[in-house]
Scaffold this motif. Structure first.
Motif, mmCIF file in Angstrom:
data_model
loop_
_atom_site.group_PDB
_atom_site.id
_atom_site.type_symbol
_atom_site.label_atom_id
_atom_site.label_comp_id
_atom_site.label_asym_id
_atom_site.label_seq_id
_atom_site.Cartn_x
_atom_site.Cartn_y
_atom_site.Cartn_z
ATOM 1 N N PRO A 23 0.834 -1.211 0.000
ATOM 2 C CA PRO A 23 0.000 0.000 0.000
ATOM 3 C C PRO A 23 0.867 1.259 0.000
ATOM 4 C CG PRO A 23 -0.749 -1.566 1.661
ATOM 5 C CD PRO A 23 0.561 -2.067 1.157
ATOM 6 N N ASP A 24 0.369 2.337 -0.617
ATOM 7 C CA ASP A 24 1.158 3.570 -0.738
ATOM 8 C C ASP A 24 1.608 4.092 0.620
ATOM 9 O OD1 ASP A 24 0.881 3.464 -3.457
ATOM 10 O OD2 ASP A 24 -0.868 4.799 -3.528
ATOM 11 N N GLY A 25 0.756 4.033 1.597
ATOM 12 C CA GLY A 25 1.120 4.565 2.906
ATOM 13 C C GLY A 25 2.140 3.729 3.651
ATOM 14 N N MET A 26 2.375 2.522 3.193
ATOM 15 C CA MET A 26 3.316 1.612 3.853
ATOM 16 C C MET A 26 4.680 1.596 3.173
ATOM 17 S SD MET A 26 2.517 -2.421 4.645
ATOM 18 C CE MET A 26 0.885 -2.056 5.307
ATOM 19 N N LEU A 27 4.754 2.114 1.943
ATOM 20 C CA LEU A 27 5.955 1.983 1.125
ATOM 21 C C LEU A 27 7.178 2.607 1.779
ATOM 22 C CD1 LEU A 27 6.974 0.897 -1.560
ATOM 23 C CD2 LEU A 27 6.379 3.094 -2.615
ATOM 24 N N ALA A 28 7.018 3.748 2.428
ATOM 25 C CA ALA A 28 8.158 4.449 3.024
ATOM 26 C C ALA A 28 8.700 3.732 4.255
ATOM 27 C CB ALA A 28 7.753 5.881 3.389
ATOM 28 N N HIS A 29 7.909 2.849 4.849
ATOM 29 C CA HIS A 29 8.309 2.209 6.113
ATOM 30 C C HIS A 29 8.746 0.754 5.937
ATOM 31 C CE1 HIS A 29 6.516 5.708 8.044
ATOM 32 N NE2 HIS A 29 5.413 5.495 7.328
ATOM 33 N N LEU A 30 8.277 0.109 4.878
ATOM 34 C CA LEU A 30 8.537 -1.322 4.722
ATOM 35 C C LEU A 30 9.911 -1.570 4.115
ATOM 36 C CD1 LEU A 30 7.054 -4.086 5.075
ATOM 37 C CD2 LEU A 30 6.537 -3.961 2.633
ATOM 38 N N ARG A 31 10.602 -2.569 4.633
ATOM 39 C CA ARG A 31 11.864 -2.997 4.036
ATOM 40 C C ARG A 31 12.044 -4.493 4.244
ATOM 41 N NH1 ARG A 31 15.990 -3.667 7.757
ATOM 42 N NH2 ARG A 31 15.721 -2.712 9.813
ATOM 43 N N ALA A 32 12.995 -5.061 3.495
ATOM 44 C CA ALA A 32 13.248 -6.498 3.590
ATOM 45 C C ALA A 32 13.627 -6.880 5.015
ATOM 46 C CB ALA A 32 14.367 -6.897 2.627
ATOM 47 N N GLY A 33 13.099 -8.008 5.461
ATOM 48 C CA GLY A 33 13.387 -8.500 6.803
ATOM 49 C C GLY A 33 12.264 -8.285 7.792
ATOM 50 N N GLU A 79 18.114 -8.712 9.303
ATOM 51 C CA GLU A 79 19.042 -7.991 8.433
ATOM 52 C C GLU A 79 19.074 -8.661 7.066
ATOM 53 O OE1 GLU A 79 20.630 -5.111 9.568
ATOM 54 O OE2 GLU A 79 19.169 -5.481 11.145
ATOM 55 N N SER A 80 19.246 -7.855 6.009
ATOM 56 C CA SER A 80 19.218 -8.390 4.641
ATOM 57 C C SER A 80 20.296 -9.442 4.427
ATOM 58 C CB SER A 80 19.383 -7.251 3.632
ATOM 59 O OG SER A 80 20.585 -6.540 3.868
ATOM 60 N N GLN A 81 21.453 -9.255 5.053
ATOM 61 C CA GLN A 81 22.533 -10.238 4.905
ATOM 62 C C GLN A 81 22.131 -11.573 5.526
ATOM 63 O OE1 GLN A 81 26.491 -10.594 7.236
ATOM 64 N NE2 GLN A 81 26.853 -9.052 5.676
#
Length: 741
Positions: A23-33, A79-81
């Motif tokens: 969702p657009d409102g979640m894009l800035a906060h979401l990351r892998a992991g 963590e992505s690693q």
């Protein structure tokens, strides 16, 4: 934008990536992991999942892709690693990606940080404060006056002291805060499991051997040539000092280090040595910590507030972003192999993480695993030797072997030989300390003769047969079985049966034989509480006991200068377990046990009690001759096609239905034999314990010189399982197993 999500369900058919729209409102906060909640299945039931990647590409119809419902704010992101490491573990050890992801998360959920609250004087004008104090006395506001007087002497006071020592209530504090007389300052404070330690300083100077190792490894590290190293040093040679110097140099360059130890029991002494050198920049991470303590150490590591993290196997996944070294002390220990899916080995997993992080791996042992020595022989690991003890006046203990068959013939039926009893009397008279080690590892019911030492073995595999509850002796490698014997097939003696002994029984014998001696026992039963290891070891180190009795946890890495005698009560207990590594484990345990004696200025002695004094593992342990043992053991492994010369994959099948277990294992065996791959297939056959809690267990073994062949075999079996349905049947994989199934 889309997120690749692994659903938190450990089922083979769901072991794949599912895509969800962000969702657009979640894009800035979401990351892998991160953990998320997503609609899953036909009923769109919300499930937890792990985001493994974020992409702008999808292979599916965008109109049919569901949206992520929410981010799990209370979860700890991976963590992505470590996500990449989880994928490597899933491929090389089996299991599902979900299981691998859960393994690499040392802390699962966020915990609220402790807060330190301080009452601070808000009035800066002392004349104004004095006037306020006068008014408080006039109005008989004694509690307020008492606090203000204290703050005029000390402008910041701990909140707890104000409540409990000055007897000021929370209501009074709120009123004074509203009047802007005081402020209550809140600061987050880490729970620190090593905060109680006292830093005594570090003054040790490396000897010539130690300095040469440090300089060689550090030169490559500083040049950006990150490698894998093995430090093979005799017991007491100062491997820990080498580790600390390497870590100090890495820390000076802004790089952190992980130090793995095989047992929680080693934490106390190890942490003390590191704390003296690094102070608050060192911490620990293990299962005995509270959830809050574990979470705080996770944060400290992630925020770059630590240089060193010490702990057993799971500490390998500490989220350092600037990792320099992974150090595995006592690298030969079997506890570095996970017993749960994925059944990874910390050594190979450390190699993989170091490659991803641009770090170096340092292995250390007086008795390296055959795998590590084999890697060194092949040039995959660079080996260094420490041939002398670090203390100039300390020498290796002398060892003598006692033949327990002769003890029986002479009428001594005690677990303590006459020689050991005499030496114990001498040490107690001189107020020196004694360690008695019961080698219980591998005590799975092998059958031996007390008169001649004969062990009933498999005629095909050169391992001991295991006694099952049905009274039959079975081989866990080829399926051979026979009836239990009542007389020794070698000498005809009736003194034949499964060996049974325990540390509690030995403690009773020792207390009866030496009533004046102070005795401590260290085993599973006495070390169940959080601080039990530390209390027992501290008491022994402080000379509050004369004799320490225990299992293998007492012979790993401990340094007690007053210990001058070590007794190994039954070397045969590991020598004749139904495991091809039995001789290696026995040699390592005996050598490590002998290494506990004579680490101070007084000479040490070790007594090895055994029914097979002629066995090469016992003979080479007495001489502390690793090279000779390695040569003989490797020849045996080559002959039998065992690791490290070949690789071994155990496929374990479990089911509540015996018919289903047989059908599944038979299908796996048939499929493997139909493949044109360079491998040997053994089985299927019953597991060592064929049924546990009404769950039937079957095993198939696969051998190959090429590890990649086993990985492809594992992937083929996974595809086979995906195309068939065996009711309530589970299949697990164990590469180069170190424990039975």
């Amino acid at each position: 934008m889309y997120a690749d999500v692994i659903i938190d369900i450990s089922h083979e058919k769901l072991d794949k990536v599912f895509q969800y729209r962000i969702p657009d409102g979640m894009l800035a906060h979401l990351r892998a992991g991160m953990q998320v909640r997503v609609p899953f299945g036909g009923g769109n039931r919300l499930r937890t999942g792990y985001v493994t990647d974020i992409t702008d590409h999808t292979d599916y119809d965008p109109a049919k892709i569901k949206e992520i419902a929410q981010i799990m704010e209370e979860s700890v992101p991976i963590e992505s690693q470590l996500i990449a490491l989880a994928a490597w573990m899933r491929r090389n050890y089996g299991g599902t990606m979900n299981q691998a992801l859960k393994t690499v998360i040392p802390v699962k959920t966020k915990e609220r940080l402790q807060q330190k609250r301080t009452v601070v004087l808000a009035v800066t004008d002392r004349a104004q404060a004095a006037d306020m104090l006068m008014q408080m006395h006039k109005k008989h506001h004694t509690a307020r006056a008492r606090l203000l007087e204290a703050l005029l002497d000390n402008p910041a006071i701990d909140y707890g002291i104000v409540l409990h020592k000055l007897n000021v209530t929370a209501a009074v504090l709120r009123a004074m805060e509203e009047q802007n007389i005081i402020r209550i300052k809140c600061e987050d404070r880490y729970r620190n499991p090593v905060a109680h330690l006292e830093q005594k300083g570090y003054r040790l100077t490396l000897n010539e051997e130690q300095q040469a190792v440090v300089d060689a490894v550090d030169a490559e590290f500083q040049a950006g040539q990150y490698g894998n190293y093995l430090i093979q040093g005799v017991t007491g040679s100062g491997k820990t000092e080498v580790y600390m110097e390497l870590i100090a140099r890495a820390a000076a360059a802004g790089r952190a280090s992980i130090v793995l130890i095989p047992e929680i029991a080693l934490t106390f002494q190890t942490v003390m040595r590191f704390y003296n050198r690094f102070g608050d920049r060192v911490s620990i991470l293990h299962s005995r910590l509270s959830q809050g303590e574990r979470y705080d150490q996770f944060l400290r590591a992630k925020n770059g507030e630590l240089d060193v993290m010490i702990g057993p196997r799971s500490a390998l996944f500490t989220p350092f972003s600037n990792l320099g070294y992974i150090i595995i002390d006592e690298e030969h220990e079997t506890s570095y192999k996970s017993e749960t899916v994925p059944r990874y080995h910390a050594r190979e997993t450390a190699f993989a993480r170091a490659r991803m992080a641009g770090a170096s791996v340092v292995l250390g042992s007086a008795t390296p695993s055959l795998e590590s020595s084999y890697y060194a022989q092949k040039g995959l690991v660079r080996r260094f030797y420490l041939t002398n003890r670090a203390k100039a006046d300390s020498t290796l203990a002398t060892c003598q072997i006692v033949d327990l068959r002769e003890e029986l013939r002479s009428g001594n039926r005690s677990i303590l030989s006459r020689t050991l009893q005499q030496l114990m009397e001498e040490r107690l008279a001189r107020r020196e300390q004694i360690m008695l080690f019961l080698n219980r590892r591998g005590m799975a019911g092998f059958v031996s003769c007390r008169a001649c030492g004969e062990v009933v073995k498999c005629p095909h595999c050169d391992v001991s047969l295991s006694l099952h509850n049905d009274g039959r002796l079975k081989c866990h490698y080829c399926g051979y079985e026979m009836r239990q014997v009542s007389v020794c097939p070698s000498c005809g003696s009736k003194y034949i049966g499964a060996f049974r002994a325990g540390t509690q029984k030995i403690e009773e014998i020792v207390r009866e034989r030496f009533p004046a001696a102070r005795v401590l026992r260290m085993d599973y039963d006495t070390t169940r509480t959080k601080d039990s290891y530390e209390k027992i070891l501290s008491a022994f180190a402080n000379e509050e006991a004369d004799i320490l009795i225990g299992t293998q946890m007492i012979v790993k890495g401990h340094d007690f200068p007053k210990v001058t005698l070590v007794g190994v009560l039954a070397a045969d207990l590991s020598l004749h377990s139904s495991d091809y590594r039995a001789a290696e484990r026995t040699f390592q345990l005996l050598t490590q046990a002998a290494g506990r004696a004579g680490r101070g200025t007084r000479p040490g002695e070790a007594v090895i009690q055994t029914y097979q004094p002629e066995h090469y593992a016992v003979q080479t342990a007495q001489a502390q001759d690793y090279a000779k043992f390695y040569e003989q053991e490797l020849a045996y492994r080559e002959l039998m096609c065992y690791p490290p010369v070949w690789n071994l994959l155990l496929v374990a099948v479990t089911s509540p239905s015996e018919m289903q277990a047989d059908a599944c294992s038979d299908a796996i065996g048939a499929w493997l034999r139909s493949q044109e791959m360079d491998m040997q297939v053994i089985g299927p056959t019953e597991a060592a314990i064929a049924r546990v809690n009404d769950i039937y267990r079957r095993v198939v073994y696969i051998k190959s010189e090429d590890y990649e062949v086993l990985v492809r075999a594992k992937e083929g079996i996974e595809q086979l399982l995906a195309g068939h349905t065996w009711r309530q049947t589970g299949v697990q994989f164990d590469f180069n197993p170190m424990n039975g199934f």
